[in-house]
Scaffold this motif. Structure first.
Motif, PDB file in Angstrom:
ATOM      1  N   LEU A 188       0.827  -1.210   0.000  1.00 47.32           N
ATOM      2  CA  LEU A 188       0.000   0.000   0.000  1.00 47.32           C
ATOM      3  C   LEU A 188       0.863   1.263   0.000  1.00 47.32           C
ATOM      4  O   LEU A 188       1.748   1.405   0.845  1.00 47.32           O
ATOM      5  CB  LEU A 188      -0.890  -0.015   1.254  1.00 47.32           C
ATOM      6  CG  LEU A 188      -1.806   1.181   1.465  1.00 47.32           C
ATOM      7  CD1 LEU A 188      -2.950   1.190   0.457  1.00 47.32           C
ATOM      8  CD2 LEU A 188      -2.358   1.176   2.897  1.00 47.32           C
ATOM      9  N   ALA A 189       0.598   2.172  -0.940  1.00 44.38           N
ATOM     10  CA  ALA A 189       1.295   3.469  -0.950  1.00 44.38           C
ATOM     11  C   ALA A 189       0.566   4.445  -0.044  1.00 44.38           C
ATOM     12  O   ALA A 189      -0.651   4.578  -0.113  1.00 44.38           O
ATOM     13  CB  ALA A 189       1.335   4.028  -2.368  1.00 44.38           C
ATOM     14  N   ARG A 190       1.327   5.086   0.831  1.00 42.48           N
ATOM     15  CA  ARG A 190       0.757   6.144   1.676  1.00 42.48           C
ATOM     16  C   ARG A 190       1.575   7.407   1.456  1.00 42.48           C
ATOM     17  O   ARG A 190       2.784   7.408   1.679  1.00 42.48           O
ATOM     18  CB  ARG A 190       0.767   5.716   3.141  1.00 42.48           C
ATOM     19  CG  ARG A 190      -0.114   4.475   3.366  1.00 42.48           C
ATOM     20  CD  ARG A 190      -0.030   3.979   4.794  1.00 42.48           C
ATOM     21  NE  ARG A 190      -0.407   5.033   5.725  1.00 42.48           N
ATOM     22  CZ  ARG A 190      -0.225   4.968   7.044  1.00 42.48           C
ATOM     23  NH1 ARG A 190       0.341   3.908   7.586  1.00 42.48           N
ATOM     24  NH2 ARG A 190      -0.612   5.955   7.819  1.00 42.48           N
ATOM     25  N   VAL A 191       0.910   8.442   0.979  1.00 41.26           N
ATOM     26  CA  VAL A 191       1.611   9.657   0.545  1.00 41.26           C
ATOM     27  C   VAL A 191       1.227  10.828   1.450  1.00 41.26           C
ATOM     28  O   VAL A 191       0.044  11.067   1.689  1.00 41.26           O
ATOM     29  CB  VAL A 191       1.247   9.989  -0.917  1.00 41.26           C
ATOM     30  CG1 VAL A 191       1.963  11.266  -1.368  1.00 41.26           C
ATOM     31  CG2 VAL A 191       1.580   8.822  -1.850  1.00 41.26           C
ATOM     32  N   SER A 192       2.230  11.525   1.951  1.00 35.99           N
ATOM     33  CA  SER A 192       1.958  12.703   2.788  1.00 35.99           C
ATOM     34  C   SER A 192       3.201  13.572   2.863  1.00 35.99           C
ATOM     35  O   SER A 192       4.326  13.083   2.753  1.00 35.99           O
ATOM     36  CB  SER A 192       1.555  12.256   4.198  1.00 35.99           C
ATOM     37  OG  SER A 192       1.716  13.316   5.120  1.00 35.99           O
ATOM     38  N   GLU A 193       2.983  14.862   3.076  1.00 39.26           N
ATOM     39  CA  GLU A 193       4.112  15.767   3.303  1.00 39.26           C
ATOM     40  C   GLU A 193       4.767  15.481   4.650  1.00 39.26           C
ATOM     41  O   GLU A 193       5.866  15.955   4.916  1.00 39.26           O
ATOM     42  CB  GLU A 193       3.645  17.215   3.235  1.00 39.26           C
ATOM     43  CG  GLU A 193       3.299  17.612   1.807  1.00 39.26           C
ATOM     44  CD  GLU A 193       2.969  19.087   1.680  1.00 39.26           C
ATOM     45  OE1 GLU A 193       2.959  19.789   2.721  1.00 39.26           O
ATOM     46  OE2 GLU A 193       2.731  19.528   0.535  1.00 39.26           O
ATOM     47  N   GLN A 194       4.067  14.723   5.491  1.00 38.68           N
ATOM     48  CA  GLN A 194       4.610  14.384   6.814  1.00 38.68           C
ATOM     49  C   GLN A 194       5.489  13.132   6.773  1.00 38.68           C
ATOM     50  O   GLN A 194       6.038  12.739   7.782  1.00 38.68           O
ATOM     51  CB  GLN A 194       3.459  14.104   7.809  1.00 38.68           C
ATOM     52  CG  GLN A 194       2.413  15.186   7.872  1.00 38.68           C
ATOM     53  CD  GLN A 194       3.019  16.535   8.229  1.00 38.68           C
ATOM     54  OE1 GLN A 194       3.845  16.620   9.124  1.00 38.68           O
ATOM     55  NE2 GLN A 194       2.631  17.580   7.504  1.00 38.68           N
ATOM     56  N   PHE A 195       5.551  12.453   5.614  1.00 39.06           N
ATOM     57  CA  PHE A 195       6.241  11.159   5.565  1.00 39.06           C
ATOM     58  C   PHE A 195       7.638  11.269   4.968  1.00 39.06           C
ATOM     59  O   PHE A 195       7.918  12.147   4.152  1.00 39.06           O
ATOM     60  CB  PHE A 195       5.446  10.144   4.728  1.00 39.06           C
ATOM     61  CG  PHE A 195       4.155   9.678   5.367  1.00 39.06           C
ATOM     62  CD1 PHE A 195       3.940   9.766   6.738  1.00 39.06           C
ATOM     63  CD2 PHE A 195       3.154   9.119   4.574  1.00 39.06           C
ATOM     64  CE1 PHE A 195       2.755   9.310   7.313  1.00 39.06           C
ATOM     65  CE2 PHE A 195       1.964   8.668   5.143  1.00 39.06           C
ATOM     66  CZ  PHE A 195       1.765   8.771   6.511  1.00 39.06           C
TER      67      PHE A 195
END
Lengths: 189, 189
Positions: free
Chosen positions: B156-163
């Motif tokens: 699963l791809a999880r995309v965030s500016e926090q990652f």
């Protein structure tokens, strides 16, 4: 579609006839608990304890019949718990592998080699291999679906008239793929 | 080549602030043992014991900071040892999952849900995802080489500016692939 049943092997041990005597007493022999997928192979009623530098397992199932050399097959998770660092090896190739202390009801044995993480492999009867064009020692890839879908690479083909079609992986591999014994994989090349 | 560092996650627990109080006492707070790959996330000095119907783990590391709901993440090997049967879930999706008893130095808590086997996933910073054309929630395949080569599907791809870019798998998956933290995989689609 080249569909193979998958057997998930828990930690187990093969013993030489000499070590059976040392561990279970003179005249002791392994007795059949249940037959395995490969002809003439069985899980024995007998178990032993194995002791590594960091940890132990109290009841490790012996697989029979006896072999020329004793060999303990563990998952990498098990290896960390025992405190040993075995390589990934084909069964029987134990040169340069770590040893282990084995304790039975009548005595104990310290192996100076014999602990391996078994290389994932498929047993093919000669007829299965011919039908699918697969040769002994060929390296295959096997796909397993589901929510932990995985393609296992580096799967060793072992072909013999003595074998029944079955893929063997260890508990780490089975758990990583969400698999249980009795499920199937597909050879994709 | 879309190369990602792989982090192998051992069993760990996230706690709500209320549960931190119940387990460690009023006014207790988690303290930082070491920072993790994701910004502001850390392994705490504090650990708890968890008790399932079949077995226990004495020292399960708490990961901070506190969360809205407590959640225990275990491998399938761990789950068998505890005697629970958690589903493979994305972090935070704990509806319908088994509970567990947690014991700390100042008290105990019995969760009625919260035990999961974490779904394999990759954290992408927004810029990494854009560069590679990957979208949040996309399902990827990641290849790891070596003598236990594996392609992990259902990643699963999880995309965030926090990652920060990092793939997370559990110990079963890491061991099945012969991996340790600090090694790399390749996204193949």
């Amino acid at each position: 579609m080249k569909k193979v049943p998958i057997g998930v092997s828990a930690r187990h041990i093969h013993l030489s006839s000499e070590h059976v005597k040392q561990l279970f007493g003179d005249g002791a022999e392994l007795t059949v608990f249940k037959p395995l997928s490969q002809p003439d192979q069985y899980a024995a009623n007998e178990t032993v304890a194995v002791h590594g530098p960091k940890g132990s397992f109290a009841k490790v199932r012996i697989l029979g019949p006896v072999r020329k050399e004793s060999q303990l097959e563990v998952s990498r998770t098990d290896a960390f718990a025992l405190g040993v660092n075995p390589p990934v090896r084909e069964s029987g190739k134990i040169e340069g592998t770590p040893g282990i202390r084995i304790v039975g009801p009548a005595g104990e044995v310290t192996l100076d080699k014999g602990v391996i993480v078994a290389a994932r492999h498929i047993h093919f009867h000669t007829l299965d291999a011919e039908r699918w064009g697969i040769k002994d020692k060929q390296i295959l890839r096997v796909r397993v679906g589901g929510d932990r879908g995985v393609v296992f690479e580096q799967v060793l083909a072992r072909v013999s008239e003595q074998f029944a079609l079955d893929m063997h992986i260890d508990t780490d591999e089975g758990n990583a793929a969400g698999l249980a014994t009795g499920e199937f994989g597909e050879i994709i090349d």
